[in-house]
Each structure stands twice: as structure tokens, then as C-alpha cells.
Write a protein that holds these residues in place. Sequence first.
Motif, mmCIF file in Angstrom:
data_model
loop_
_atom_site.group_PDB
_atom_site.id
_atom_site.type_symbol
_atom_site.label_atom_id
_atom_site.label_comp_id
_atom_site.label_asym_id
_atom_site.label_seq_id
_atom_site.Cartn_x
_atom_site.Cartn_y
_atom_site.Cartn_z
ATOM 1 N N ARG A 1 1.638 10.240 -0.406
ATOM 2 C CA ARG A 1 2.621 10.953 0.443
ATOM 3 C C ARG A 1 3.522 9.943 1.153
ATOM 4 O O ARG A 1 3.775 10.042 2.346
ATOM 5 N N LYS A 2 4.013 8.958 0.389
ATOM 6 C CA LYS A 2 4.805 7.891 1.028
ATOM 7 C C LYS A 2 6.072 8.435 1.693
ATOM 8 O O LYS A 2 6.498 7.935 2.720
ATOM 9 N N THR B 1 0.831 -1.209 0.000
ATOM 10 C CA THR B 1 0.000 0.000 0.000
ATOM 11 C C THR B 1 0.865 1.258 0.000
ATOM 12 O O THR B 1 0.520 2.252 -0.634
ATOM 13 N N LEU B 2 2.019 1.167 0.671
ATOM 14 C CA LEU B 2 2.912 2.331 0.727
ATOM 15 C C LEU B 2 3.354 2.746 -0.673
ATOM 16 O O LEU B 2 3.458 3.936 -0.984
ATOM 17 N N LYS B 3 3.567 1.757 -1.496
ATOM 18 C CA LYS B 3 4.033 1.999 -2.859
ATOM 19 C C LYS B 3 3.122 2.988 -3.595
ATOM 20 O O LYS B 3 3.577 3.826 -4.374
ATOM 21 N N TYR B 4 1.808 2.870 -3.325
ATOM 22 C CA TYR B 4 0.847 3.712 -4.049
ATOM 23 C C TYR B 4 0.425 4.935 -3.241
ATOM 24 O O TYR B 4 -0.388 5.718 -3.683
ATOM 25 N N HIS B 5 0.953 5.050 -2.050
ATOM 26 C CA HIS B 5 0.537 6.166 -1.190
ATOM 27 C C HIS B 5 1.059 7.480 -1.779
ATOM 28 O O HIS B 5 2.251 7.594 -2.068
ATOM 29 N N VAL C 1 5.116 9.617 5.069
ATOM 30 C CA VAL C 1 4.766 8.491 5.948
ATOM 31 C C VAL C 1 6.039 7.831 6.469
ATOM 32 O O VAL C 1 6.214 7.592 7.669
#
Length: 389
Positions: free
Chosen positions: A368-369, A362-366, A372
Amino acid sequence: MTAKRVLISGAGVAGPALALGLRRRGFEVTVVERAAELRTGGYKVDVRGSGVVALKRMGVYERARAVDVGMQRITYVKRDGRPIAALPADLLMGRRGDDIEVLRGDLGQILYEESVADAEYVFGDAIAALRDDPGGVEVTFSSGRSGRYDYVVGADGLNSVTRRLAFGESQPTHLGAYISIFSVPNHLRIDREEIMFFRPGRLVFAYAMGPDRPAKVGLTFASPPVGYDRRDIRAQKAMVREAFTGIGWETDRFLASLDAADDFYFDSLAQVELPRWSAGRIVLLGDAGYCPSPASGQGTSLALVGAHVLAQHLGEPGGLEEYERVMRPYVDKNMAIGRKMAKDMVPGGRLAIAFRSYGMRTLKYHPRKEQVIDKILAPMHEAANAITL
Ligand SMILES: Cc1cc2nc3c(=O)[nH]c(=O)nc-3n(C[C@H](O)[C@H](O)[C@H](O)COP(=O)(O)OP(=O)(O)OC[C@H]3O[C@@H](n4cnc5c(N)ncnc54)[C@H](O)[C@@H]3O)c2cc1C
């Protein structure tokens, strides 16, 4: 006035860094290293925050930056090798600004080359006995030689002999896992990428600096402390084989290279905690005095910063106390990070692995990774910068 004589035990990172820091300060410096020659290569280590500042103060930052390993990506994989997700390596490992990642041996070699004109290096020998008299420290070496020094610095790593001789027998604190690392043929043609594979109580990672360069494999497994003979490499390899055989991905293929590996490293993921770092004229530096564990990713920075601070204070009245006063809060913060990271490094069970994989996906597509990850890594950054040089 005669120059003060300093003996440094260990030519890893901390020892040569101190030799460099003492250059032109009027000391006569000898570095004694147990290994027959300088160890090159090795595993990759991060230098962050104040560690970078220390390298700059030593005048070797540009040389160190030039040998950055240049990792581009970290990829998590499943048992069958299919990727779960990949993220930029600098982002995930929390490298910021001038932070670098280099092979430990490359850094040691730079520090050695920069200091060798001003220090005597003796390879293939080690301290066998120490006697701290009012007039100096009487040292007997394994070779039978002896010498008298104004100061002895133990920069001989996690299992420091200097520490044992000056402070008595004490085991580093085991953080619940063992780590092994060794070179394997790069059959996956890994190119500036680190690949990670998790199983309950197990972490396998592999990286290479290019498709035609050998790969390094790290095998970390959760375990309570077990007694083993530090000199019995064959038995250590057997422990690793037993812990990892049949767990999936390319692990069995990596294990096939275990017997031939001549750079096999094995140790407990451990910290060194001492109430004092000096006893009389004997002082500890780097992992020997305050190893935060490889899990912290901060041991090299602590060794570099410690060398810089010790070089400033050695020989001054109350200098060893001052070294400790300045360093202690920085070291404590990084020790705390090491304990936390060690808990997270090897997942306990399937749920923890599923959670981690979900996070990566999910982080990959966040959108504002970066923010985060910055938030997650904020305590590490604070610890990495927790001293002003
Ligand atoms: C797998 C792994 C990954 C790591 N990753 C990171 C990372 O990402 N970032 C980071 O900052 N740190 C990392 N570290 C830790 C880092 O390598 C150490 O903290 C750092 O090398 C400490 O330097 P040092 O000079 O104190 O000790 P060492 O590098 O261990 O050097 C000690 C030296 O003393 C010598 N020696 C030992 N005994 C004697 C003796 N009796 N007499 C004479 N010489 C002796 C040894 O041969 C060695 O050359 C990692 C460590 C490991 C094992």
C-alpha cells in the motif's frame, strides 16, 4: 476616466501572471525586467492544488500542461552509482490530479505570451528609486527614465529591490543550506528521470527530459549563513566546488562542467517573512513578498495564486488589505511546509541517509505504498489547497 497605471517589477512567474490577470480590467500595465530578455528553460517547478486552479482561471492551464516535463521516475543511488531504489516520480513528489511539473522559464514564457498584447514589457531596466506621494508613486529607473504610477508591484523575486526600497533592508531567513543548479552534458543519458545522491550535509540531484537533452544538476549543501558577493559568480562556483569535490557518484564529472555553465544559479535556501506586504501604493507579490523557499516546492503556486488574488483586488478601496487578508493563511501554511522540508532536504549524517535509503527500499515493495506516501504528504496537500479561488 484615465486608466490607472500599474508598474510591475519582474517578469518571472508572478509578474507576467499579474499582467495577465489585469488584462481587460482597465489598467495600463508596464512590466520592467532587469534581464535583457525573457529567461527561458531553467529548473523544473511543481504547480499544485490552488496554483493549478489559478492557471485555469487565467486560461493558460492547457498550455502549461502541454509542456509538463514528464518525469517518470526518481532513483536514489549509492556512491558507486548503483541504484538503491526507484519509485514513480508523481507518487514520490506528491503530484495529484491536475498537478503539473514544468520548467520555470516555460511557464514564464506562456504567461508572457498571453499577456504581452495588453501590457508593455521593458527589458534591461530596473527600478532605482521610489517615492510614494499622495498622488502616486514616482519611479526612477536605472536607465535614467522616470515615470509616475498609481501602483507599483514588486514581483522581483527572493532578493527584491522593490522590497528593499519600500520596506527597508532585510535579509531573507536562511534555512540552513545553499542550493546551486546548472546544466551539464547528459553523459548518463538520463531519460525523464531524477537521480538523487545523498551524503552527510549534501544532496546531489540530476535530471533530464530525455537522453539527448542536456541534464540539470542541483547541488545543495548544509551551511550556516556565509557572506558572499551576489555578483561574484566565480566565487560562488568555488564555494560549490569546495563543498562537493570528491564526494562520490558522478559529482566530480558534474563539477567539471561548472566553469562553462552559463545558467548557474546559486542562492540561500531562504524564506521571506514580512508582517505586511504593502506600504502605501507599493505591494509585493510572489517570492518578493513571501518566498516559501525552493524546499517547499510551492513558490510558483504561491506566485500564481497571489497574482490571481491581487488582480481581483487591485484598484478597489482597501484592495491591498483584502489581498493580504485572503492570502495570508494560505501563505503561512506553505511557509511552515517550506521550513519542514528544508530540514529534511539535506540529511545531517550517515544515520539519516541509511534511514532514508531503507525507507525507499522497503517502500518499493510495500503493498500500500500509495497510501503510505499519501499520509506522509498529507500536510503538503492540505497547504497546497489551503485557499479557495
Ligand atoms: C532550484 C529551485 C527549484 C524550485 N522548485 C520549485 C518547485 O518545485 N515548485 C515551486 O512551486 N517553486 C519552486 N521554486 C521556486 C520558484 O522558482 C519561485 O517561487 C517562483 O519562480 C517565484 O516566482 P516570482 O515571479 O515571484 O520570482 P522569480 O521567478 O524569481 O522572478 C523574479 C523576476 O524578477 C527579475 N528581477 C529581479 N530583480 C529585479 C529588479 N531589480 N528589477 C526588475 N526585475 C528584477 C528577475 O530577473 C526575475 O525575472 C524553485 C526555485 C529554485 C531556485
